[in-house]
Design a protein around this motif. Structure first.
Motif, PDB file in Angstrom:
ATOM      1  N   GLY A  97       0.702   1.882  -2.312  1.00  0.00           N
ATOM      2  CA  GLY A  97       2.057   1.480  -2.687  1.00  0.00           C
ATOM      3  C   GLY A  97       3.118   2.135  -1.827  1.00  0.00           C
ATOM      4  O   GLY A  97       2.967   3.274  -1.370  1.00  0.00           O
ATOM      5  N   ILE A  98       4.222   1.410  -1.622  1.00  0.00           N
ATOM      6  CA  ILE A  98       5.332   1.927  -0.820  1.00  0.00           C
ATOM      7  C   ILE A  98       6.643   1.343  -1.347  1.00  0.00           C
ATOM      8  O   ILE A  98       6.693   0.163  -1.719  1.00  0.00           O
ATOM      9  N   VAL A  99       7.688   2.165  -1.418  1.00  0.00           N
ATOM     10  CA  VAL A  99       9.024   1.700  -1.817  1.00  0.00           C
ATOM     11  C   VAL A  99      10.068   2.331  -0.916  1.00  0.00           C
ATOM     12  O   VAL A  99       9.873   3.416  -0.362  1.00  0.00           O
ATOM     13  N   TYR A 100      11.191   1.646  -0.790  1.00  0.00           N
ATOM     14  CA  TYR A 100      12.325   2.165  -0.030  1.00  0.00           C
ATOM     15  C   TYR A 100      13.330   2.773  -0.984  1.00  0.00           C
ATOM     16  O   TYR A 100      13.721   2.151  -1.979  1.00  0.00           O
ATOM     17  N   HIS A 101      13.747   4.006  -0.690  1.00  0.00           N
ATOM     18  CA  HIS A 101      14.767   4.685  -1.484  1.00  0.00           C
ATOM     19  C   HIS A 101      16.123   4.488  -0.815  1.00  0.00           C
ATOM     20  O   HIS A 101      16.232   4.616   0.410  1.00  0.00           O
ATOM     21  N   PRO A 102      17.183   4.158  -1.581  1.00  0.00           N
ATOM     22  CA  PRO A 102      18.493   3.880  -0.967  1.00  0.00           C
ATOM     23  C   PRO A 102      19.096   5.046  -0.202  1.00  0.00           C
ATOM     24  O   PRO A 102      20.049   4.857   0.563  1.00  0.00           O
ATOM     25  N   ASP A 103      18.566   6.243  -0.367  1.00  0.00           N
ATOM     26  CA  ASP A 103      19.065   7.391   0.400  1.00  0.00           C
ATOM     27  C   ASP A 103      18.424   7.489   1.778  1.00  0.00           C
ATOM     28  O   ASP A 103      18.642   8.481   2.494  1.00  0.00           O
ATOM     29  N   GLY A 104      17.618   6.491   2.159  1.00  0.00           N
ATOM     30  CA  GLY A 104      17.144   6.424   3.531  1.00  0.00           C
ATOM     31  C   GLY A 104      15.752   6.962   3.780  1.00  0.00           C
ATOM     32  O   GLY A 104      15.463   7.412   4.897  1.00  0.00           O
ATOM     33  N   ASP A 163      -1.475   2.723  -7.027  1.00  0.00           N
ATOM     34  CA  ASP A 163      -1.361   1.403  -6.398  1.00  0.00           C
ATOM     35  C   ASP A 163       0.113   1.050  -6.292  1.00  0.00           C
ATOM     36  O   ASP A 163       0.846   1.673  -5.544  1.00  0.00           O
ATOM     37  N   GLY A 164       0.583   0.069  -7.042  1.00  0.00           N
ATOM     38  CA  GLY A 164       1.956  -0.388  -6.920  1.00  0.00           C
ATOM     39  C   GLY A 164       2.979   0.643  -7.362  1.00  0.00           C
ATOM     40  O   GLY A 164       2.756   1.405  -8.306  1.00  0.00           O
ATOM     41  N   LEU A 165       4.129   0.659  -6.676  1.00  0.00           N
ATOM     42  CA  LEU A 165       5.244   1.543  -6.997  1.00  0.00           C
ATOM     43  C   LEU A 165       6.491   0.710  -7.252  1.00  0.00           C
ATOM     44  O   LEU A 165       6.691  -0.338  -6.631  1.00  0.00           O
ATOM     45  N   LEU A 166       7.334   1.192  -8.166  1.00  0.00           N
ATOM     46  CA  LEU A 166       8.608   0.539  -8.454  1.00  0.00           C
ATOM     47  C   LEU A 166       9.660   1.605  -8.708  1.00  0.00           C
ATOM     48  O   LEU A 166       9.519   2.422  -9.622  1.00  0.00           O
ATOM     49  N   LEU A 167      10.711   1.595  -7.902  1.00  0.00           N
ATOM     50  CA  LEU A 167      11.829   2.516  -8.094  1.00  0.00           C
ATOM     51  C   LEU A 167      12.853   1.820  -8.979  1.00  0.00           C
ATOM     52  O   LEU A 167      13.508   0.862  -8.557  1.00  0.00           O
ATOM     53  N   THR A 168      12.966   2.271 -10.228  1.00  0.00           N
ATOM     54  CA  THR A 168      13.891   1.620 -11.161  1.00  0.00           C
ATOM     55  C   THR A 168      15.309   2.148 -11.037  1.00  0.00           C
ATOM     56  O   THR A 168      16.263   1.460 -11.386  1.00  0.00           O
ATOM     57  N   ASP A 169      15.455   3.368 -10.577  1.00  0.00           N
ATOM     58  CA  ASP A 169      16.744   3.960 -10.228  1.00  0.00           C
ATOM     59  C   ASP A 169      16.429   5.110  -9.265  1.00  0.00           C
ATOM     60  O   ASP A 169      15.254   5.442  -9.069  1.00  0.00           O
ATOM     61  N   VAL A 214       1.590   2.532 -10.778  1.00  0.00           N
ATOM     62  CA  VAL A 214       0.427   1.917 -11.420  1.00  0.00           C
ATOM     63  C   VAL A 214      -0.836   2.558 -10.872  1.00  0.00           C
ATOM     64  O   VAL A 214      -1.067   2.550  -9.665  1.00  0.00           O
ATOM     65  N   SER A 215      -1.649   3.097 -11.758  1.00  0.00           N
ATOM     66  CA  SER A 215      -2.968   3.607 -11.372  1.00  0.00           C
ATOM     67  C   SER A 215      -4.014   2.653 -11.926  1.00  0.00           C
ATOM     68  O   SER A 215      -4.263   2.624 -13.130  1.00  0.00           O
ATOM     69  N   GLY A 216      -4.616   1.875 -11.034  1.00  0.00           N
ATOM     70  CA  GLY A 216      -5.607   0.912 -11.480  1.00  0.00           C
ATOM     71  C   GLY A 216      -6.853   1.561 -12.040  1.00  0.00           C
ATOM     72  O   GLY A 216      -7.377   1.142 -13.080  1.00  0.00           O
ATOM     73  N   SER A 217      -7.327   2.621 -11.387  1.00  0.00           N
ATOM     74  CA  SER A 217      -8.557   3.270 -11.837  1.00  0.00           C
ATOM     75  C   SER A 217      -8.381   4.004 -13.148  1.00  0.00           C
ATOM     76  O   SER A 217      -9.343   4.247 -13.868  1.00  0.00           O
ATOM     77  N   GLN A 218      -7.122   4.354 -13.485  1.00  0.00           N
ATOM     78  CA  GLN A 218      -6.852   5.031 -14.746  1.00  0.00           C
ATOM     79  C   GLN A 218      -6.292   4.081 -15.810  1.00  0.00           C
ATOM     80  O   GLN A 218      -6.012   4.512 -16.929  1.00  0.00           O
ATOM     81  N   SER A 219      -6.109   2.812 -15.463  1.00  0.00           N
ATOM     82  CA  SER A 219      -5.558   1.815 -16.391  1.00  0.00           C
ATOM     83  C   SER A 219      -4.265   2.316 -17.041  1.00  0.00           C
ATOM     84  O   SER A 219      -4.057   2.177 -18.251  1.00  0.00           O
ATOM     85  N   THR A 220      -3.387   2.850 -16.209  1.00  0.00           N
ATOM     86  CA  THR A 220      -2.168   3.485 -16.712  1.00  0.00           C
ATOM     87  C   THR A 220      -0.999   3.228 -15.782  1.00  0.00           C
ATOM     88  O   THR A 220      -1.159   3.204 -14.557  1.00  0.00           O
ATOM     89  N   VAL A 221       0.179   3.024 -16.377  1.00  0.00           N
ATOM     90  CA  VAL A 221       1.428   3.031 -15.626  1.00  0.00           C
ATOM     91  C   VAL A 221       2.128   4.347 -15.948  1.00  0.00           C
ATOM     92  O   VAL A 221       2.368   4.656 -17.119  1.00  0.00           O
TER      93      VAL A 221
END
Length: 340
Positions: free
Chosen positions: A220-227, A265-271, A278-285
């Motif tokens: 997983g990869i996300v862009y942070h608005p601080d650069g 796995d997947g990442l989401l920056l909500t703020d 998301v950890s698929g192998s741990q079935s946990t967010v």
């Protein structure tokens, strides 16, 4: 008034039967609540449903994005390679396809530029398109118009000279910065690629720290608005902070609580201070937070998905939805609201 006021007795007036019936009907209608002709009696619409179950056999989606302008989710497919859309009522439609899309993995909706960016790989699960030349070698970025589904660009990543020294490739997830540059992780090589808005590709960053051997590495990869970018390494659960301007100065994020994030796995920056992982192998967010610009991180909540192989996650308004692809042969998949 005395009876002397009348000059004589009058015969009662008999109204026609249809007039009487009409008057009675009008009176009854007047006593019924909510029956104004200006009001429609409709079934309330459910907004942001708790889950959407999609009866699409063996699609095995990996990536998901919510398209707010068109009120739909966009999903990929490991087993068919297509890009599709899903409405709240489970209506499913194909958005885009191309013969080079063997397995589509991560999806990024660049709404401001009306683009859908898709990571393309081949791990042998799409027998209709895999070949000996592409198996575990394909790493590419496909870019489509979000309205028409037309292919705008197809960029080979694994074939870059700086990437050719690594035998295997698997383009996985995508982040887009404010200038329209795309960053793509390679799970089978220790590489983050960069593709500029003109489609010119390069190796943005490579490091022995990203090497996972035969395991899945960068994910997983996300862009942070601080650069900077926040990147997850699946086999160790390590998070990295990678400055856009000086990528070689990247650092590992300190996990203050010692929490295991393996299978990331997947990442989401909500703020700017909150990251969902998301950890698929741990079935946990996991809900993670940082108060020091992601030098350190701590857990502030978890959501158990059950044994459904969760992969990636997307934001819809103030809610987040996680993708349940189940397995490559499942008769359906689900998109489920996360609740901490």
């Amino acid at each position: 008034m005395s009876r002397s006021a009348f000059s004589g007795r009058r015969r009662p007036v008999r109204l026609p039967r249809f007039v009487v019936l009409a008057a009675l009907a009008a009176g009854l209608l007047g006593t019924l609540p909510g029956c104004s002709k200006d009001e429609d009696i409709t079934t309330p619409t459910v907004t942001n449903p708790d889950r959407i179950s999609v009866p699409q056999a063996a699609l095995h989606p990996e990536g998901v994005q919510y398209d707010d302008a068109n009120k739909r989710f966009i999903v990929s497919s490991r087993t068919k390679g297509v890009i599709s859309t899903v409405k709240d009522d489970s209506t499913f439609a194909q958005l885009a396809d191309d013969s080079r899309l063997i397995s589509t993995i991560g999806v990024n909706l660049d709404a401001g530029r009306n683009r859908v960016l898709v990571a393309v790989s081949d791990n042998g699960v799409n027998p209709a398109r895999t070949t000996a030349a592409t198996l575990r070698k394909r790493a590419a970025l496909a870019i489509f118009n979000n309205t028409s589904g037309a292919l705008l660009n197809y960029v080979d990543l694994g074939g870059l000279p700086a990437a050719a020294t690594y035998p295997n490739h698997f383009a996985n997830d995508i982040a887009v910065d404010k200038d329209g540059n795309a960053y793509v992780t390679d799970s089978n090589a220790p590489i983050i690629y960069k593709v500029d808005p003109q489609g010119v590709a390069s190796v943005f960053l490579t490091s022995p720290q990203f090497d996972a051997g035969t395991a899945f590495g960068l994910n997983g990869i996300v862009y942070h608005p601080d650069g900077y970018l926040i990147v997850a390494k699946a086999n160790t659960g390590t998070l990295y902070k990678v400055p856009i301007a000086t990528p070689a100065s990247f650092t590992a994020v300190t996990n203050a609580a010692g929490l295991s994030l393996t299978g990331a796995d997947g990442l989401l920056l909500t703020d700017p201070q909150t990251l969902l992982l998301v950890s698929g192998s741990q079935s946990t967010v996991y809900r993670l937070s940082s108060t020091d610009a992601w030098a350190n991180v701590r857990s502030t909540g978890t959501f158990a998905t059950g044994a459904v192989s969760p992969t990636t996650i997307t934001k819809r308004g103030s809610d987040a939805y996680v993708l349940y692809p189940y397995t490559a042969t499942s008769p359906r998949f689900k998109i489920v609201k996360v609740r901490f």
